[in-house]
Design a protein around this motif. Structure first.
Motif, PDB file in Angstrom:
ATOM      1  N   ALA A  48       0.835  -1.212   0.000  1.00 39.84           N
ATOM      2  CA  ALA A  48       0.000   0.000   0.000  1.00 39.84           C
ATOM      3  C   ALA A  48       0.861   1.250   0.000  1.00 39.84           C
ATOM      4  O   ALA A  48       2.014   1.232   0.456  1.00 39.84           O
ATOM      5  CB  ALA A  48      -0.900   0.003   1.224  1.00 39.84           C
ATOM      6  N   MET A  50       0.561   3.814   1.798  1.00 36.38           N
ATOM      7  CA  MET A  50       0.813   4.424   3.106  1.00 36.38           C
ATOM      8  C   MET A  50       2.029   3.857   3.828  1.00 36.38           C
ATOM      9  O   MET A  50       2.511   4.428   4.787  1.00 36.38           O
ATOM     10  CB  MET A  50      -0.426   4.313   4.009  1.00 36.38           C
ATOM     11  N   ARG A  80       0.504  -7.619  -4.000  1.00 35.22           N
ATOM     12  CA  ARG A  80      -0.287  -8.337  -2.996  1.00 35.22           C
ATOM     13  C   ARG A  80      -0.225  -9.840  -3.242  1.00 35.22           C
ATOM     14  O   ARG A  80      -0.846 -10.360  -4.168  1.00 35.22           O
ATOM     15  CB  ARG A  80      -1.723  -7.815  -2.972  1.00 35.22           C
ATOM     16  N   MET A  98      -0.660   2.106  -7.366  1.00 31.31           N
ATOM     17  CA  MET A  98      -1.688   2.694  -6.510  1.00 31.31           C
ATOM     18  C   MET A  98      -1.519   4.209  -6.426  1.00 31.31           C
ATOM     19  O   MET A  98      -0.468   4.710  -6.023  1.00 31.31           O
ATOM     20  CB  MET A  98      -1.590   2.081  -5.121  1.00 31.31           C
ATOM     21  N   TRP A 168      -9.521   0.139   7.691  1.00 30.80           N
ATOM     22  CA  TRP A 168      -8.201  -0.205   7.168  1.00 30.80           C
ATOM     23  C   TRP A 168      -7.197  -0.501   8.274  1.00 30.80           C
ATOM     24  O   TRP A 168      -7.191   0.150   9.307  1.00 30.80           O
ATOM     25  CB  TRP A 168      -7.656   0.960   6.320  1.00 30.80           C
ATOM     26  N   ASN A 197     -10.248   4.022  -2.101  1.00 31.00           N
ATOM     27  CA  ASN A 197     -10.410   3.790  -0.677  1.00 31.00           C
ATOM     28  C   ASN A 197      -9.813   4.967   0.084  1.00 31.00           C
ATOM     29  O   ASN A 197      -8.626   5.246  -0.059  1.00 31.00           O
ATOM     30  CB  ASN A 197      -9.684   2.474  -0.320  1.00 31.00           C
ATOM     31  N   VAL A 199      -8.937   6.391   3.676  1.00 28.15           N
ATOM     32  CA  VAL A 199      -8.786   5.929   5.063  1.00 28.15           C
ATOM     33  C   VAL A 199      -8.611   7.121   5.992  1.00 28.15           C
ATOM     34  O   VAL A 199      -7.812   8.016   5.713  1.00 28.15           O
ATOM     35  CB  VAL A 199      -7.547   5.009   5.197  1.00 28.15           C
ATOM     36  N   ASP A 228      -5.160   8.704   4.343  1.00 27.13           N
ATOM     37  CA  ASP A 228      -4.411   7.774   3.478  1.00 27.13           C
ATOM     38  C   ASP A 228      -5.392   7.296   2.425  1.00 27.13           C
ATOM     39  O   ASP A 228      -6.390   6.664   2.763  1.00 27.13           O
ATOM     40  CB  ASP A 228      -3.911   6.603   4.333  1.00 27.13           C
ATOM     41  N   THR A 229      -5.147   7.622   1.173  1.00 25.88           N
ATOM     42  CA  THR A 229      -6.083   7.123   0.159  1.00 25.88           C
ATOM     43  C   THR A 229      -5.361   6.238  -0.841  1.00 25.88           C
ATOM     44  O   THR A 229      -4.162   6.384  -1.071  1.00 25.88           O
ATOM     45  CB  THR A 229      -6.815   8.270  -0.603  1.00 25.88           C
ATOM     46  N   GLY A 230      -6.101   5.331  -1.446  1.00 28.63           N
ATOM     47  CA  GLY A 230      -5.508   4.432  -2.429  1.00 28.63           C
ATOM     48  C   GLY A 230      -6.493   4.122  -3.544  1.00 28.63           C
ATOM     49  O   GLY A 230      -7.626   3.710  -3.288  1.00 28.63           O
TER      50      GLY A 230
HETATM   51  N1  SER Z   1      -4.137   1.957   2.551  1.00 28.61           N
HETATM   52  C1  SER Z   1      -5.379   1.880   1.844  1.00 28.61           C
HETATM   53  C2  SER Z   1      -5.352   0.809   0.767  1.00 28.61           C
HETATM   54  O1  SER Z   1      -4.308   0.335   0.432  1.00 28.61           O
HETATM   55  C3  SER Z   1      -5.698   3.199   1.223  1.00 28.61           C
HETATM   56  O2  SER Z   1      -4.591   3.658   0.540  1.00 28.61           O
HETATM   57  O3  SER Z   1      -6.398   0.503   0.245  1.00 28.61           O
END
Ligand code: SER
Length: 349
Positions: A48, A50, A80, A98, A168, A197, A199, A228-230
């Motif tokens: 991620a 973050m 992942r 991301m 999250w 997403n 967070v 924190d966005t993704g």
């Molecule tokens: N940490 C969250 C995710 O990976 C938002 O960035 O979905």
């Protein structure tokens, strides 16, 4: 043919650039992606955006000092392993990019939601199908504030979900975490796809995500709340290019079509996903081995080579794909182009 391909590449590049400049214009400092091999020993690979910023949420490092701002934006390389067995379906990948914006005690819910709403509906001119908000748990109250912000923006379909879906973190054995709100868009078949997403990092969790879900970890409020966005880049491109699955996007289609027709469609997807994932891991200095991240890389390479053998795909075909792939991605990720020779040799061995 070349012109078409160049245009397609431009489109993916344009979206990346557009995202970074949208947030730069709103006071965010652009931070390059960190390596897929993290410096946090409690996680195998970077999963991620973050992760490289964990220390700014907990207060053990100062974003103002390191970036000159409490707000950052990045396009993070992510991998992942939990999705390895799903690859080949319509949405899962091992490696992906991301897009994310982050705030460490700068802005919070209102700005984060409004930025995401503006980027999707105004910059990308997409329609939001529905959003989710946190329904509340024993420890954390229901997220009424996000609900009100979405309503004010005119989003009508707001769905409540719980800990499993819209909460999250933490990544690794402990860390920042919090409720999230997610944005869904429809793909061309009318299927809803989660694309962003957001967070709200409000707590520090003393244990892992599993411990948190089973009630065995403590949550303590963070001194400074963080954002924190993704957003999965390939999923976003799928919606923009109006494709029904992730492998039809231009970024993948140009490589899939280089594989022989006899190869089963699902196997084609696995080959391209794994060649891409392995290339990025090799470019970040990982080498195949018997343990940990090296084992993941070995698994990707082996599976690709099994299909190469099974379908009698000539070696020059995979080599040509690796050549094109390292050049396509090399224009944004310089390390992939520099490692092109190493990557092609690793598969030739
Ligand atoms: N940490 C969250 C995710 O990976 C938002 O960035 O979905």
């Amino acid at each position: 043919m070349n012109i078409v391909l160049r245009n397609k590449q431009m489109e993916a590049q344009d979206i990346r650039k557009n995202f970074l400049s949208f947030f730069k214009a709103r006071g965010h400092v652009i931070v390059p992606s960190s390596s897929l091999i993290p410096d946090d020993p409690s996680v195998l690979l970077t999963t991620a955006g973050m992760q490289q910023f964990k220390k700014y949420y907990t207060g053990s490092a100062d974003a103002m000092r390191d970036f000159g701002s409490n707000n950052t934006v990045s396009i993070q390389k992510a991998f992942r392993t939990s999705d390895i067995d799903e690859v080949g379906d319509d949405t899962h990948l091992t490696f992906f990019e991301m897009l994310g914006n982050f705030s460490f005690g700068g802005y919070f819910k209102k700005e984060a939601i409004c930025y995401a709403f503006d980027f999707i509906t105004k910059e990308m001119e997409l329609e939001i199908s529905y959003v989710t908000v946190f329904s509340g748990s024993q420890q954390v109250p229901k997220d009424k504030e996000s609900c009100a912000i979405w309503q004010e923006l005119g989003v009508e379909d707001i769905r409540e979900e719980g800990m499993e879906d819209v909460f999250w973190g933490p990544t690794g054995s402990s860390g920042p975490c919090g409720p999230t709100t997610e944005m869904y868009c429809k793909n061309t078949q009318g299927k809803d796809v989660e694309i962003w997403n957001i967070v709200f990092n409000e707590f520090f969790c003393s244990g892992s995500r599993e411990a948190l879900l089973s009630g065995k970890a403590n949550l303590t409020p963070l001194e400074k709340k963080g954002i924190d966005t993704g957003m999965g880049f390939e999923r976003l491109v799928m919606i923009i290019e109006k494709k029904k699955n992730i492998f039809e996007i231009s970024l993948f289609a140009q490589f899939l079509e280089l594989l022989p027709k006899e190869v089963d469609e699902r196997h084609k997807r696995i080959i391209i996903d794994h060649l891409r994932g392995a290339s990025f891991l090799l470019a970040d200095g990982l080498r195949p081995s018997n343990k940990e991240a090296g084992y993941v890389l070995r698994r990707l390479m082996r599976r690709t080579l099994v299909y190469e053998y099974l379908y009698k795909i000539p070696a020059h075909v995979l080599d040509a794909i690796l050549h094109d792939l390292t050049h396509e991605y090399g224009s944004f990720y310089a390390e992939v182009l520099s490692a092109s020779g190493i990557i092609r040799e690793a598969f030739a061995d």
